[in-house]
Design a protein around this motif. Structure first.
Motif, PDB file in Angstrom:
ATOM      1  N   UNK A  25     -20.662  -4.017 -21.537  1.00  0.00           N
ATOM      2  CA  UNK A  25     -21.061  -5.426 -21.555  1.00  0.00           C
ATOM      3  C   UNK A  25     -22.272  -5.653 -20.658  1.00  0.00           C
ATOM      4  N   UNK A  26     -22.292  -4.999 -19.481  1.00  0.00           N
ATOM      5  CA  UNK A  26     -23.436  -5.143 -18.569  1.00  0.00           C
ATOM      6  C   UNK A  26     -24.705  -4.571 -19.216  1.00  0.00           C
ATOM      7  N   UNK A  27     -24.576  -3.433 -19.895  1.00  0.00           N
ATOM      8  CA  UNK A  27     -25.733  -2.823 -20.563  1.00  0.00           C
ATOM      9  C   UNK A  27     -26.303  -3.798 -21.583  1.00  0.00           C
ATOM     10  N   UNK A  28     -25.423  -4.393 -22.364  1.00  0.00           N
ATOM     11  CA  UNK A  28     -25.862  -5.360 -23.375  1.00  0.00           C
ATOM     12  C   UNK A  28     -26.490  -6.585 -22.712  1.00  0.00           C
ATOM     13  N   UNK A  29     -25.851  -7.093 -21.673  1.00  0.00           N
ATOM     14  CA  UNK A  29     -26.363  -8.274 -20.965  1.00  0.00           C
ATOM     15  C   UNK A  29     -27.739  -8.013 -20.362  1.00  0.00           C
ATOM     16  N   UNK A  30     -27.950  -6.797 -19.866  1.00  0.00           N
ATOM     17  CA  UNK A  30     -29.231  -6.436 -19.257  1.00  0.00           C
ATOM     18  C   UNK A  30     -30.294  -6.100 -20.301  1.00  0.00           C
ATOM     19  N   UNK A  31     -29.890  -6.019 -21.575  1.00  0.00           N
ATOM     20  CA  UNK A  31     -30.836  -5.707 -22.644  1.00  0.00           C
ATOM     21  C   UNK A  31     -31.323  -4.274 -22.612  1.00  0.00           C
ATOM     22  N   UNK A  32     -30.486  -3.373 -22.120  1.00  0.00           N
ATOM     23  CA  UNK A  32     -30.877  -1.964 -22.015  1.00  0.00           C
ATOM     24  C   UNK A  32     -30.598  -1.231 -23.315  1.00  0.00           C
ATOM     25  N   UNK A  33     -31.423  -0.268 -23.608  1.00  0.00           N
ATOM     26  CA  UNK A  33     -31.225   0.576 -24.789  1.00  0.00           C
ATOM     27  C   UNK A  33     -30.860   1.977 -24.330  1.00  0.00           C
ATOM     28  N   UNK A  34     -29.686   2.419 -24.725  1.00  0.00           N
ATOM     29  CA  UNK A  34     -29.209   3.741 -24.339  1.00  0.00           C
ATOM     30  C   UNK A  34     -29.667   4.744 -25.399  1.00  0.00           C
ATOM     31  N   UNK A  35     -30.356   5.808 -24.985  1.00  0.00           N
ATOM     32  CA  UNK A  35     -30.886   6.768 -25.963  1.00  0.00           C
ATOM     33  C   UNK A  35     -29.795   7.683 -26.517  1.00  0.00           C
ATOM     34  N   UNK A  36     -30.154   8.437 -27.545  1.00  0.00           N
ATOM     35  CA  UNK A  36     -29.276   9.479 -28.067  1.00  0.00           C
ATOM     36  C   UNK A  36     -29.237  10.619 -27.049  1.00  0.00           C
ATOM     37  N   UNK A  37     -28.135  11.327 -26.995  1.00  0.00           N
ATOM     38  CA  UNK A  37     -28.018  12.480 -26.105  1.00  0.00           C
ATOM     39  C   UNK A  37     -28.788  13.642 -26.725  1.00  0.00           C
ATOM     40  N   UNK A 133     -26.467  -1.802 -11.028  1.00  0.00           N
ATOM     41  CA  UNK A 133     -26.598  -2.906 -11.988  1.00  0.00           C
ATOM     42  C   UNK A 133     -25.576  -2.786 -13.104  1.00  0.00           C
ATOM     43  N   UNK A 134     -25.334  -1.569 -13.584  1.00  0.00           N
ATOM     44  CA  UNK A 134     -24.439  -1.355 -14.721  1.00  0.00           C
ATOM     45  C   UNK A 134     -22.977  -1.218 -14.297  1.00  0.00           C
ATOM     46  N   UNK A 135     -22.719  -0.481 -13.211  1.00  0.00           N
ATOM     47  CA  UNK A 135     -21.337  -0.157 -12.842  1.00  0.00           C
ATOM     48  C   UNK A 135     -20.827  -0.928 -11.626  1.00  0.00           C
ATOM     49  N   UNK A 136     -21.676  -1.749 -11.001  1.00  0.00           N
ATOM     50  CA  UNK A 136     -21.252  -2.480  -9.814  1.00  0.00           C
ATOM     51  C   UNK A 136     -20.937  -1.523  -8.677  1.00  0.00           C
ATOM     52  N   UNK A 137     -19.905  -1.840  -7.901  1.00  0.00           N
ATOM     53  CA  UNK A 137     -19.529  -1.014  -6.747  1.00  0.00           C
ATOM     54  C   UNK A 137     -19.209   0.422  -7.145  1.00  0.00           C
ATOM     55  N   UNK A 138     -18.698   0.622  -8.349  1.00  0.00           N
ATOM     56  CA  UNK A 138     -18.376   1.980  -8.816  1.00  0.00           C
ATOM     57  C   UNK A 138     -19.631   2.834  -8.941  1.00  0.00           C
ATOM     58  N   UNK A 139     -20.780   2.195  -9.089  1.00  0.00           N
ATOM     59  CA  UNK A 139     -22.038   2.917  -9.258  1.00  0.00           C
ATOM     60  C   UNK A 139     -22.669   3.377  -7.961  1.00  0.00           C
ATOM     61  N   UNK A 140     -22.172   2.899  -6.808  1.00  0.00           N
ATOM     62  CA  UNK A 140     -22.705   3.362  -5.519  1.00  0.00           C
ATOM     63  C   UNK A 140     -22.258   4.797  -5.297  1.00  0.00           C
TER      64      UNK A 140
END
Length: 167
Positions: A25-37, A133-140
């Protein structure tokens, strides 16, 4: 006093809503585009899971050159952020659901840099800022940010990640 309590309640509710959002949801809200692996460049795998720990191989962007010579620190920051998007793609492929990530544990950020460049932490902040930005505290995460003389194919940065998954 009543207005103060209502304001506190609303602030807490908004905070809780922001915390409750999934990484997708955060990725979508931030307008980010996730590439193919992408496929590995050599004889290795993109990730390996051991127990509830997930180890990612190094990833890099489609940005080439040495920071402090060919690229500005700001361009290096953007290259690290782009690498973060690639890492999110690998995490999604490895887990099936980014909400399975309990926490980021350790990050190694390597910057292809000019010999006199010393701003490596500021460059790798491009990655770290995106994870929060994407994972919040879990991303630290714990992190090392180092300069290197060269990286494969002259990429600007390479980043390795270790995350802990929910049981």
């Amino acid at each position: 006093m009543k207005k103060y309590l209502i304001l506190c309640f609303l602030s807490f509710s908004i905070f809780q809503f922001a915390q409750a959002q999934s990484p997708e949801q955060r990725i979508q809200e931030l307008g980010l585009e996730i590439p193919e692996v992408s496929q590995p460049m050599a004889n290795y795998v993109k990730w390996r899971q051991v127990g509830n720990m997930l180890y990612l191989s190094g990833n890099g962007p489609d940005v080439f050159g040495k920071v402090g010579d060919d690229l500005t620190p700001e361009q290096g920051y953007q290259a690290a952020r782009e690498t973060g998007l690639e890492i999110i793609a690998v995490l999604k492929a490895a887990t099936g659901d980014l909400s399975r990530i309990k926490q980021f544990v350790k990050v190694l950020g390597m910057v292809n840099s000019a010999p006199d460049f010393t701003g490596h932490p500021a460059v790798i902040n491009g990655f770290s800022d995106l994870m929060v930005e994407v994972f919040g505290e879990k991303g630290k995460h714990a992190r090392s940010a180092v300069g290197v003389a060269a990286l494969p194919n002259n990429i600007a940065v390479e980043i390795e990640v270790i995350v802990e998954l929910e049981n």
